[in-house]
Design an enzyme around this catalytic site. Structure first.
Site, short mmCIF file in Angstrom:
data_model
loop_
_atom_site.label_atom_id
_atom_site.label_comp_id
_atom_site.label_asym_id
_atom_site.label_seq_id
_atom_site.Cartn_x
_atom_site.Cartn_y
_atom_site.Cartn_z
N THR A 5 10.93 -7.54 -11.35
CA THR A 5 10.36 -8.85 -11.65
C THR A 5 9.11 -9.08 -10.81
O THR A 5 9.11 -8.82 -9.60
CB THR A 5 11.41 -9.96 -11.39
OG1 THR A 5 12.53 -9.68 -12.22
CG2 THR A 5 10.86 -11.34 -11.71
N SER A 18 -3.82 -2.80 -0.65
CA SER A 18 -2.72 -3.62 -0.14
C SER A 18 -3.24 -5.03 0.16
O SER A 18 -4.30 -5.19 0.78
CB SER A 18 -2.19 -2.97 1.14
OG SER A 18 -1.25 -3.82 1.75
N GLY A 19 -2.46 -6.04 -0.25
CA GLY A 19 -2.92 -7.42 -0.11
C GLY A 19 -3.13 -7.87 1.32
O GLY A 19 -4.11 -8.54 1.64
N HIS A 20 -2.20 -7.47 2.22
CA HIS A 20 -2.23 -8.08 3.55
C HIS A 20 -3.36 -7.57 4.44
O HIS A 20 -3.53 -8.04 5.56
CB HIS A 20 -0.87 -7.98 4.25
CG HIS A 20 -0.48 -6.63 4.74
ND1 HIS A 20 -0.47 -6.31 6.07
CD2 HIS A 20 -0.06 -5.52 4.09
CE1 HIS A 20 -0.04 -5.07 6.22
NE2 HIS A 20 0.21 -4.57 5.03
N GLY A 46 0.82 -1.21 0.00
CA GLY A 46 0.00 0.00 0.00
C GLY A 46 0.86 1.26 0.00
O GLY A 46 0.54 2.24 -0.68
N ASN A 99 -7.62 3.86 9.14
CA ASN A 99 -7.17 2.60 9.76
C ASN A 99 -7.34 2.57 11.26
O ASN A 99 -7.49 1.50 11.85
CB ASN A 99 -5.70 2.35 9.39
CG ASN A 99 -4.84 3.58 9.52
OD1 ASN A 99 -5.12 4.61 8.91
ND2 ASN A 99 -3.80 3.49 10.30
N CYS A 127 3.92 4.16 22.90
CA CYS A 127 4.87 3.06 22.74
C CYS A 127 4.27 1.89 21.98
O CYS A 127 4.91 1.29 21.13
CB CYS A 127 5.35 2.57 24.09
SG CYS A 127 6.08 3.89 25.03
N GLN A 158 -7.71 0.21 3.63
CA GLN A 158 -8.54 -0.41 4.67
C GLN A 158 -9.94 -0.80 4.19
O GLN A 158 -10.70 -1.39 4.93
CB GLN A 158 -8.67 0.53 5.88
CG GLN A 158 -7.38 0.66 6.68
CD GLN A 158 -6.95 -0.64 7.36
OE1 GLN A 158 -7.74 -1.57 7.53
NE2 GLN A 158 -5.70 -0.71 7.76
N1 PLP Z 1 -2.76 3.06 4.12
C1 PLP Z 1 -3.49 2.64 5.14
C2 PLP Z 1 -4.81 3.30 5.41
C3 PLP Z 1 -3.05 1.58 5.95
O1 PLP Z 1 -3.81 1.17 6.97
C4 PLP Z 1 -1.80 0.99 5.65
C5 PLP Z 1 -1.27 -0.09 6.52
O2 PLP Z 1 -1.59 -0.16 7.69
C6 PLP Z 1 -1.08 1.46 4.55
C7 PLP Z 1 -1.57 2.50 3.81
C8 PLP Z 1 0.24 0.86 4.19
O3 PLP Z 1 0.07 -0.39 3.59
P1 PLP Z 1 1.30 -1.41 3.50
O4 PLP Z 1 1.51 -1.95 4.86
O5 PLP Z 1 0.85 -2.45 2.52
O6 PLP Z 1 2.45 -0.64 2.99
#
Ligand code: PLP
Length: 395
Positions: free
Chosen positions: A236, A198-200, A71, A150, A324, A178
């Site tokens: 790649t 973003s995939g994860h 992302g 997020n 923290c 998100q």
């Molecule tokens: N944008 C938002 C709103 C996110 O919550 C995050 C990751 O927490 C990102 C961007 C960044 O994504 P990535 O961890 O795939 O770089």
């Protein structure tokens, strides 16, 4: 003990179907898609199938999707592309509540001579469209506003903002990291020029992302090198992860309403119960326009870190907006931008759910959190007894 994982806005589990789809491309079909031989070259078709699935979830055309590494790369690429496309203009508008992938990058550009407007938000984290209108000017090259936050889950009025910007022919990028798989996105009608994902965050692996670039939008690559992604992103291809992202998007397509209902029912049960059983607690965010999986709660007179550590002992994973535990030296910039009092920021906890959470898990959290809060308040110099009376510090 299997953890009760309620930190899905940080990252999600790879779906078993995604893992299964990826596996052959790590072990058996490990070729380079750019190779002349069939062993590598045949992977091209697989990448294009994955691109079709990502586009399908977004209501986009496959050629509008560029695979990236995450992302953050998608966000950085979109912003850089915009400023390179219109070199005469040097004003960017964003918000105070963006993820660092946008916020820190805009600050970086600010140090390089770009003028950045960070739009404020109100106590619920909402934007005021009038502030955007006032900030727009002849020099504005890009507006970049996240689709959903997020930390608090707020969903921003991307359609309304996009319509305003389209009329003025100003580029519009949205960070939808998100959002994917949680609420429907249809780029056939949504007026945005670029969108990051973003995939994860949607049950694909870490290290894969995508950037949507609307057909006809001028584009400048960030990574320059080989001809991959039609010259729009060199390097790649991460074949297995691209296939994983395609599978994750295919799984989400057509299931969003059902999943969103499931998530919001669990989330609401958790939230309503904790607000009832924990005195001096509050919800941070816009309860009328929020992601279905996110609850950000503040528990006054306790430290978020302490709550997280105690939750961890019970195998419950969440996150906090206090310094923290968020891995930075500063408390949450989102809660600060909202004007949440410091005592409430320090006691803030984000619970973010996924399709893999169960009712039993939520019941466990509902049982344990009030005990932890009560126990920590008794230890705190600012703690209160059951009757709500302040307990004096004895030391
Ligand atoms: N944008 C938002 C709103 C996110 O919550 C995050 C990751 O927490 C990102 C961007 C960044 O994504 P990535 O961890 O795939 O770089």
């Amino acid at each position: 003990m299997k953890p009760v994982y309620l930190d899905n806005n940080a990252t999600t589990a790879v779906a078993p179907e995604v893992f299964e789809a990826m596996q052959p491309y790590l072990t058996e079909f490990y070729g380079n898609p750019s190779s002349m031989h069939t062993f590598g070259g045949q992977l091209h078709r697989k990448i294009e199938d994955a691109r079709d699935s990502v586009a399908g979830l977004l209501g986009a055309e496959p050629e509008e999707i560029i695979f990236t590494s995450c992302g953050t790369e998608s966000d950085n690429t979109a912003i850089l592309s915009a400023i390179e496309s219109v070199p005469g203009k040097r004003h960017i508008i964003t918000t105070r509540v963006e993820h660092p992938a946008v916020r820190s990058f805009c600050k970086h550009l600010g140090r390089k001579g770009y003028r950045i407007t960070f739009l404020p938000v109100n106590h619920q984290g909402q934007l005021n469209i009038d502030d955007l209108m006032k900030a727009l000017n002849e020099d504005t090259v890009l507006v970049t506003i996240m689709y959903a936050n997020n930390e608090i889950g707020n969903i921003y009025p991307i359609e309304e903002i996009g319509a305003i910007l389209r009329e003025r022919q100003i580029l519009f990028h949205t960070d939808a990291v998100q959002v994917m798989g949680k609420i429907p996105v249809d780029l056939k009608t949504l007026p945005v020029d670029m969108l990051s994902l973003s995939g994860h965050k949607l049950h694909a692996p870490k290290g894969i992302g995508a950037l949507y670039v609307r057909k006809g939008t001028r584009f400048h690559p960030y990574l320059i090198g080989g001809h991959q992604e039609k010259g729009r992103r060199a390097g790649t291809e991460n074949v297995a992860s691209i296939i994983g992202l395609g599978k994750a998007c295919a799984l989400a397509t057509g299931n969003i309403d059902k999943e969103s209902n499931y998530l919001s029912n669990l989330r609401d049960k958790l939230e309503v119960s904790l607000l009832k059983t924990c005195p001096d607690s509050r919800v941070n965010g816009d309860v009328a326009s929020r992601l279905p999986n996110t609850a950000n709660l503040s528990f006054e007179y306790v430290e978020g870190e302490a709550i997280l550590l105690r939750l961890n002992e019970y195998g419950i994973c969440a996150s906090s907006g206090s310094a923290c535990s968020s891995g930075s030296l500063e408390p949450s910039h989102v809660l600060r931008a909202m004007g949440v009092p410091f005592t409430a920021i320090h006691g803030s906890i984000r619970f973010s759910l996924s399709r893999y959470n169960t009712g039993e898990e939520i019941d466990k959290v509902i049982e344990i959190v009030p005990k932890i809060i009560k126990e920590l308040r008794l230890l705190s110099p600012f703690g209160r007894d059951d009757a709500g009376k302040k307990i004096a510090c004895t030391s």
